[in-house]
Design a protein around this motif. Structure first.
Motif, PDB file in Angstrom:
ATOM      1  N   SER A 173       0.832  -1.208   0.000  1.00 16.79           N
ATOM      2  CA  SER A 173       0.000   0.000   0.000  1.00 16.79           C
ATOM      3  C   SER A 173       0.869   1.262   0.000  1.00 16.79           C
ATOM      4  CB  SER A 173      -0.936  -0.002   1.207  1.00 16.79           C
ATOM      5  OG  SER A 173      -0.217   0.131   2.419  1.00 16.79           O
ATOM      6  N   VAL A 174       2.008   1.207   0.703  1.00 13.08           N
ATOM      7  CA  VAL A 174       2.944   2.337   0.683  1.00 13.08           C
ATOM      8  C   VAL A 174       3.596   2.469  -0.694  1.00 13.08           C
ATOM      9  CG1 VAL A 174       5.090   3.240   1.666  1.00 13.08           C
ATOM     10  CG2 VAL A 174       3.386   2.186   3.160  1.00 13.08           C
ATOM     11  N   VAL A 175       4.020   1.344  -1.263  1.00  8.85           N
ATOM     12  CA  VAL A 175       4.677   1.370  -2.576  1.00  8.85           C
ATOM     13  C   VAL A 175       3.730   1.924  -3.634  1.00  8.85           C
ATOM     14  CG1 VAL A 175       5.640  -0.076  -4.398  1.00  8.85           C
ATOM     15  CG2 VAL A 175       6.275  -0.488  -2.016  1.00  8.85           C
ATOM     16  N   PHE A 176       2.495   1.459  -3.638  1.00 13.50           N
ATOM     17  CA  PHE A 176       1.559   1.912  -4.676  1.00 13.50           C
ATOM     18  C   PHE A 176       1.002   3.302  -4.384  1.00 13.50           C
ATOM     19  CE2 PHE A 176       1.948  -2.360  -6.061  1.00 13.50           C
ATOM     20  CZ  PHE A 176       1.613  -2.342  -7.408  1.00 13.50           C
ATOM     21  N   LEU A 177       1.128   3.755  -3.165  1.00 18.14           N
ATOM     22  CA  LEU A 177       0.873   5.169  -2.898  1.00 18.14           C
ATOM     23  C   LEU A 177       1.884   6.017  -3.652  1.00 18.14           C
ATOM     24  CD1 LEU A 177      -0.340   7.586  -1.318  1.00 18.14           C
ATOM     25  CD2 LEU A 177       1.280   7.049   0.513  1.00 18.14           C
ATOM     26  N   VAL A 178       3.140   5.605  -3.641  1.00 17.64           N
ATOM     27  CA  VAL A 178       4.187   6.302  -4.392  1.00 17.64           C
ATOM     28  C   VAL A 178       3.900   6.240  -5.890  1.00 17.64           C
ATOM     29  CG1 VAL A 178       6.648   6.373  -4.903  1.00 17.64           C
ATOM     30  CG2 VAL A 178       5.869   5.788  -2.608  1.00 17.64           C
ATOM     31  N   PHE A 179       3.556   5.047  -6.386  1.00 22.20           N
ATOM     32  CA  PHE A 179       3.293   4.887  -7.821  1.00 22.20           C
ATOM     33  C   PHE A 179       2.097   5.728  -8.262  1.00 22.20           C
ATOM     34  CE2 PHE A 179       5.308   0.368  -7.908  1.00 22.20           C
ATOM     35  CZ  PHE A 179       6.556   0.951  -7.726  1.00 22.20           C
ATOM     36  N   THR A 180       1.078   5.815  -7.402  1.00 16.62           N
ATOM     37  CA  THR A 180      -0.091   6.638  -7.738  1.00 16.62           C
ATOM     38  C   THR A 180       0.298   8.099  -7.856  1.00 16.62           C
ATOM     39  OG1 THR A 180      -1.534   5.102  -6.543  1.00 16.62           O
ATOM     40  CG2 THR A 180      -2.416   7.303  -7.015  1.00 16.62           C
ATOM     41  N   LEU A 181       1.085   8.572  -6.908  1.00 18.70           N
ATOM     42  CA  LEU A 181       1.539   9.960  -6.947  1.00 18.70           C
ATOM     43  C   LEU A 181       2.369  10.224  -8.198  1.00 18.70           C
ATOM     44  CD1 LEU A 181       2.142  12.762  -5.682  1.00 18.70           C
ATOM     45  CD2 LEU A 181       4.084  11.675  -4.534  1.00 18.70           C
ATOM     46  N   LEU A 218       1.836  12.725 -11.480  1.00 19.23           N
ATOM     47  CA  LEU A 218       2.839  13.732 -11.828  1.00 19.23           C
ATOM     48  C   LEU A 218       3.606  13.397 -13.100  1.00 19.23           C
ATOM     49  CD1 LEU A 218       4.384  14.437  -8.297  1.00 19.23           C
ATOM     50  CD2 LEU A 218       2.652  15.761  -9.516  1.00 19.23           C
ATOM     51  N   TYR A 219       3.102  12.447 -13.900  1.00 18.64           N
ATOM     52  CA  TYR A 219       3.844  12.050 -15.103  1.00 18.64           C
ATOM     53  C   TYR A 219       3.961  13.207 -16.102  1.00 18.64           C
ATOM     54  CZ  TYR A 219       5.020   9.720 -19.468  1.00 18.64           C
ATOM     55  OH  TYR A 219       5.628   9.378 -20.643  1.00 18.64           O
TER      56      TYR A 219
END
Length: 394
Positions: free
Chosen positions: A38-46, A50-51
């Motif tokens: 959940s922490v890792v995909f929080l980063v990926f979502t952000l 921001l892409y």
């Protein structure tokens, strides 16, 4: 005070945990994996959000490198006039569509997310007395919700383990706060050394990944940009100071924050190569189209260039030839008119007579006597050679 950051961050993390909790096994270790993901995909979502700003940042950086020689020339020219220098630099940036804010936007947007995630993770254990902590007991902190997370989810998070240690534990955390990670009265099942075994390798990996990402970015900079002192200073910060900063501050951050750094660098590495590769293909395609256009416009070997394509080539020549043609026609008409008047004049003398044997006919119609000079209109008294008015010798 920053609830407008804490609630969205905890909300995104809650969604991903809900998803992965249905995929991973319902055990303390399985829960640890679900919370870590959940922490890792929080980063990926952000980073996915921001892409586009990241792509604009890369384009802005490249554009800055292109106009950097012009900026240096402006600084040198107006070194003694700071106001004029600023005006000229802003004018140049507007002409090239350069916006310095776009180069900092992705980093600026990541800062509040990092702060929000750090606070949310620390708020799972509120036994501390520092900033943002409430000094609760172990029982109180396990029965208190954390923003969008309920009390049961807080307890589940505190009981979860990743490689045998809690996700919100950190290397310099006081031992007294370890009680929040176990049920009241139970013995703590991890030590500070266990946290070090997990955190230190993750810190090293995150530091090396930060250095490699910075190195890949610096290697794509042109030589002209590398000669700029400010660029060199920023490159040194990115290459050495930031990676060392991760090693120095790592012991003060929870395991999940170090995991955040690792996943963020992994995403950055892949996204950077993808974006730079895409921009390189666009530049190559633009060069190819330009070469094809120049090749199509160039004359073929052995073929004469089209005069119509030359600037100012056909029109002046055409107008000049028309003027010459008109001038020639007018001159011919004038001579014919003058000749006809001379032939009709009563003083011509021999206008209708036949020429003597061996003598050429006088087409001008002027007499051979002395009076012919006066009749021809030659005021200077000299024979008019053009009109044949002079006396000819045999």
């Amino acid at each position: 005070m920053l609830d407008f950051i804490y609630y969205p961050v905890s909300g995104i993390m809650w969604v991903w945990h809900w998803l992965f909790s249905h995929v991973t096994p319902d055990t303390p270790g399985g829960n640890g994996i679900a919370w870590a993901l959940s922490v890792v995909f929080l980063v990926f979502t952000l980073r996915a959000i921001l892409y586009k700003p990241f792509v604009k940042q890369i384009r802005t950086t490249k554009k800055m490198q292109e106009i950097n020689p012009q900026l240096q020339a402006i600084r040198k020219k107006y070194a003694k006039d700071r106001v004029k220098m600023t005006e000229e630099m802003q004018k140049l940036q507007r002409e090239h569509g350069f916006n310095p804010l776009l180069g900092c936007l992705p980093m600026l947007l990541q800062i509040p997310v990092f702060i929000g995630l750090f606070h949310v993770l620390r708020s799972f254990n509120r036994m501390g007395t520092g900033m943002g902590q409430l000094g609760m007991s172990a029982a109180e902190t396990r029965s208190t919700g954390n923003y969008v997370f309920s009390a049961d989810q807080v307890q589940n998070f505190l009981d979860a383990r990743l490689f045998g240690v809690p996700l919100s534990a950190y290397l310099t955390e006081p031992v007294t706060e370890f009680q929040a990670f176990v049920t009241p009265g139970a013995e703590v099942d991890f030590t500070r050394m266990n946290i070090a075994y997990v955190v230190v390798p993750m810190m090293i990996i995150a530091s090396i990944a930060t250095h490699m990402n910075s190195r890949a970015s610096v290697s794509r900079q042109p030589e002209a940009a590398l000669e700029n002192p400010q660029t060199r200073m920023m490159n040194n910060l990115a290459l050495y100071i930031f990676p060392i900063g991760i090693l120095v501050t790592g012991p003060f951050f929870p395991v999940a924050i170090v995991l955040y750094w690792m996943s963020n660098n992994i995403w950055t590495y892949g996204q950077q190569h993808l974006v730079f590769g895409k921009i390189a293909k666009e530049e190559e395609e633009a060069r190819r189209l330009k070469q094809e256009k120049l090749k199509a416009n160039a004359p073929k070997p052995g073929a004469r260039p089209d005069p119509q394509k030359k600037k100012g080539g056909a029109q002046p020549k055409q107008s000049g030839s028309v003027s010459l043609a008109k001038g020639g026609e007018e001159e011919s008409a004038t001579e014919a008119d003058a000749s006809s008047k001379t032939e009709d004049s009563p003083t011509s003398g021999a206008a209708g007579s036949k020429p003597k044997p061996g003598q050429k006919p006088n087409r001008s119609g002027a007499g051979a006597g002395p009076g012919s000079k006066k009749q021809s209109g030659n005021k200077g008294g000299k024979p008019n050679a053009k009109r044949g008015g002079g006396k000819r010798k045999r």
